[in-house]
Design a protein around this motif. Structure first.
Motif, mmCIF file in Angstrom:
data_model
loop_
_atom_site.group_PDB
_atom_site.id
_atom_site.type_symbol
_atom_site.label_atom_id
_atom_site.label_comp_id
_atom_site.label_asym_id
_atom_site.label_seq_id
_atom_site.Cartn_x
_atom_site.Cartn_y
_atom_site.Cartn_z
ATOM 1 N N SER A 134 -1.802 -11.532 20.126
ATOM 2 C CA SER A 134 -0.869 -12.453 19.483
ATOM 3 C C SER A 134 0.357 -12.700 20.366
ATOM 4 O O SER A 134 0.817 -13.833 20.507
ATOM 5 C CB SER A 134 -0.437 -11.896 18.119
ATOM 6 O OG SER A 134 0.540 -12.706 17.520
ATOM 7 N N LEU A 136 -0.557 -14.985 23.285
ATOM 8 C CA LEU A 136 -0.687 -16.370 22.831
ATOM 9 C C LEU A 136 0.682 -17.030 22.716
ATOM 10 O O LEU A 136 0.879 -18.174 23.142
ATOM 11 C CB LEU A 136 -1.395 -16.426 21.472
ATOM 12 C CG LEU A 136 -2.892 -16.094 21.417
ATOM 13 C CD1 LEU A 136 -3.363 -16.070 19.968
ATOM 14 C CD2 LEU A 136 -3.714 -17.093 22.222
ATOM 15 N N ILE A 180 -5.604 -22.292 25.412
ATOM 16 C CA ILE A 180 -4.769 -21.099 25.559
ATOM 17 C C ILE A 180 -5.495 -19.872 25.027
ATOM 18 O O ILE A 180 -5.463 -18.792 25.643
ATOM 19 C CB ILE A 180 -3.413 -21.313 24.860
ATOM 20 C CG1 ILE A 180 -2.603 -22.379 25.610
ATOM 21 C CG2 ILE A 180 -2.627 -20.001 24.767
ATOM 22 C CD1 ILE A 180 -1.351 -22.831 24.880
ATOM 23 N N TYR A 181 -6.160 -20.007 23.898
ATOM 24 C CA TYR A 181 -6.954 -18.910 23.341
ATOM 25 C C TYR A 181 -7.972 -18.418 24.365
ATOM 26 O O TYR A 181 -8.145 -17.210 24.573
ATOM 27 C CB TYR A 181 -7.689 -19.382 22.087
ATOM 28 C CG TYR A 181 -7.077 -18.884 20.801
ATOM 29 C CD1 TYR A 181 -7.424 -17.655 20.275
ATOM 30 C CD2 TYR A 181 -6.147 -19.654 20.116
ATOM 31 C CE1 TYR A 181 -6.875 -17.200 19.099
ATOM 32 C CE2 TYR A 181 -5.585 -19.208 18.925
ATOM 33 C CZ TYR A 181 -5.954 -17.973 18.424
ATOM 34 O OH TYR A 181 -5.397 -17.521 17.268
ATOM 35 N N VAL A 238 -6.260 -16.492 27.298
ATOM 36 C CA VAL A 238 -5.797 -15.156 26.918
ATOM 37 C C VAL A 238 -6.970 -14.247 26.577
ATOM 38 O O VAL A 238 -6.976 -13.054 26.928
ATOM 39 C CB VAL A 238 -4.813 -15.243 25.738
ATOM 40 C CG1 VAL A 238 -4.406 -13.849 25.272
ATOM 41 C CG2 VAL A 238 -3.574 -16.042 26.119
#
Length: 395
Positions: free
Chosen positions: A340, A343, A384-385, A388
């Motif tokens: 988290s 992100l 982005i997910y 990461v």
């Protein structure tokens, strides 16, 4: 501060932080929309339950301002003295029509609705058959009632039948209730209501559906019970006015007799000042919008399905969600929190959810796409997910 209290707080805060269970609260600077600002940084917001984007709706803001001018900033009293305004009456009548029930009682939160309605109906000497993944507000409402709480395997009609048979045939309980969420907020799955109601009717169980995450989302907006066409079969429908509706508050829908009784027996209704005029007017406008068009509902589902497919194609474990709620299940709590944080550093706000909100070892990031998100925002979030997820070895 007392030495005993200080030692207790130090011990518990340290333990929570060491185990990755301490929750840092972020401050949103400005409105809570599809893009939010935290610490001066713009982030794609995937953690809001503002499903339909109505929290910033211009028409709702306008009627809220008008209500302040005409009715003031506060209701001035509890509903049972002189805090019930014409605005509250109009809202409850409109909600009843929307939900397909005889009547509705509105309260200041969904949590209060469960804390009020469950103990008003169920007492010591009764039993409540409660789905094992029910929301904390249901659990607390059941505990307040003094009734015997019997956990039912999640969404399992056969286990409900077994436990209903035992409870009703034992002669130990005066009455028995079955209570469940409509949409389960951590996994996004939906109650198998037709089968559960079939069992409930077989054993004459009182039925209660908490539809906090189904209101505005399921049944073309009217909720999970309406989705299955079971408005006449469910005794109590609870809903929230703070998620898809975009404001604040909660309600219970059912028969006129039920609502009349709750108005004299539900303690949060009796002892809390009524919803503010501005909130009440804005809620009413939101309900009118949902009754007039399914456009926002349809856009929510389109965006939810798009994000879900993108995350699944990237290789993430998204569980068995049947709604726009899309978990990305990580497992270990500290890793979920690190995921988290990474992100957020890259431009996506998706809050980690860990024990005790979910069982240990099922830490996750929960995504809540809304009708206000654009495809470009969702594409950027998926990108982005993926970045990461690869960096942390999750995919």
């Amino acid at each position: 501060m007392s030495k005993t209290l200080q030692e207790y707080l130090n011990q518990n805060l340290t333990e929570l932080k060491d185990n990755g269970l301490y929750n840092e609260i972020d401050v949103v600077e400005g409105a809570n929309g599809p893009i939010i600002n935290i610490d001066g940084k713009e982030l794609i917001n995937l953690s809001s339950n503002n499903y339909l984007g109505l929290a910033t709706d211009e028409e709702m803001k306008a009627v809220a301002k008008e209500a302040i001018d005409s009715h003031g900033v506060g209701a001035g009293a509890v509903r049972t003295i002189n805090g019930t305004m014409d605005l509250h009456r109009d809202l409850e009548e409109k909600l009843a029509k929307f939900k397909g029930t005889e009547a509705v009682i509105a309260l200041t939160s969904g949590f209060n609705a469960n804390q009020g309605a469950i103990p008003a109906i169920m007492k010591k000497g009764d039993a409540i058959l409660s789905d094992e993944l029910n929301h904390a507000s249901i659990i607390d409402g059941c505990r307040l009632s003094g009734a015997k709480i019997i956990r039912v395997n999640h969404n399992d009609p056969e286990d409900l039948r077994k436990k209903a048979k035992e409870a009703t045939e034992s002669g130990e309980y005066n009455k028995v209730m079955y209570i469940t969420d409509g949409v389960f907020s951590m996994d996004g799955d939906v109650v198998n209501l037709p089968e559960m109601i079939k069992v409930a009717k077989e054993f004459d169980l009182i039925t209660y559906v908490d539809d906090a995450h189904g209101s505005g989302v399921m049944g073309k907006g009217a909720g999970t019970v309406k989705h299955f066409g079971l408005e006449k079969e469910v005794d109590l429908q609870m809903g929230t006015l703070s998620k898809a509706i975009g404001v604040v508050g909660g309600y219970v829908a059912g028969s006129k007799d039920l609502v009349d009784y709750l108005k004299v027996a539900a303690r949060p209704f009796l002892f809390s000042t009524a919803l503010t005029p501005a909130d009440t007017a804005a809620i009413t406008k939101a309900v009118e919008k949902l009754m007039a068009s399914t456009e926002l509902h349809d856009k929510l589902w389109e965006n939810g399905n798009y994000l879900k497919q993108g995350l699944k194609d990237a290789g993430f474990d998204i569980g068995n969600s049947e709604t726009p709620i899309t978990p990305v299940i990580i497992g270990e709590e500290k890793k979920a929190q690190e995921f988290s944080r990474r992100l957020q550093e890259k431009g996506v706000y998706a809050k980690s959810i860990v024990f005790p909100t979910v069982p240990r070892g099922t830490g996750r990031v929960r995504n809540m796409p809304t009708a206000a998100h654009t495809k470009e925002m969702l594409d950027q979030a998926i990108e982005i997910y993926t970045e990461v997820g690869k960096e942390l070895g999750i995919i």
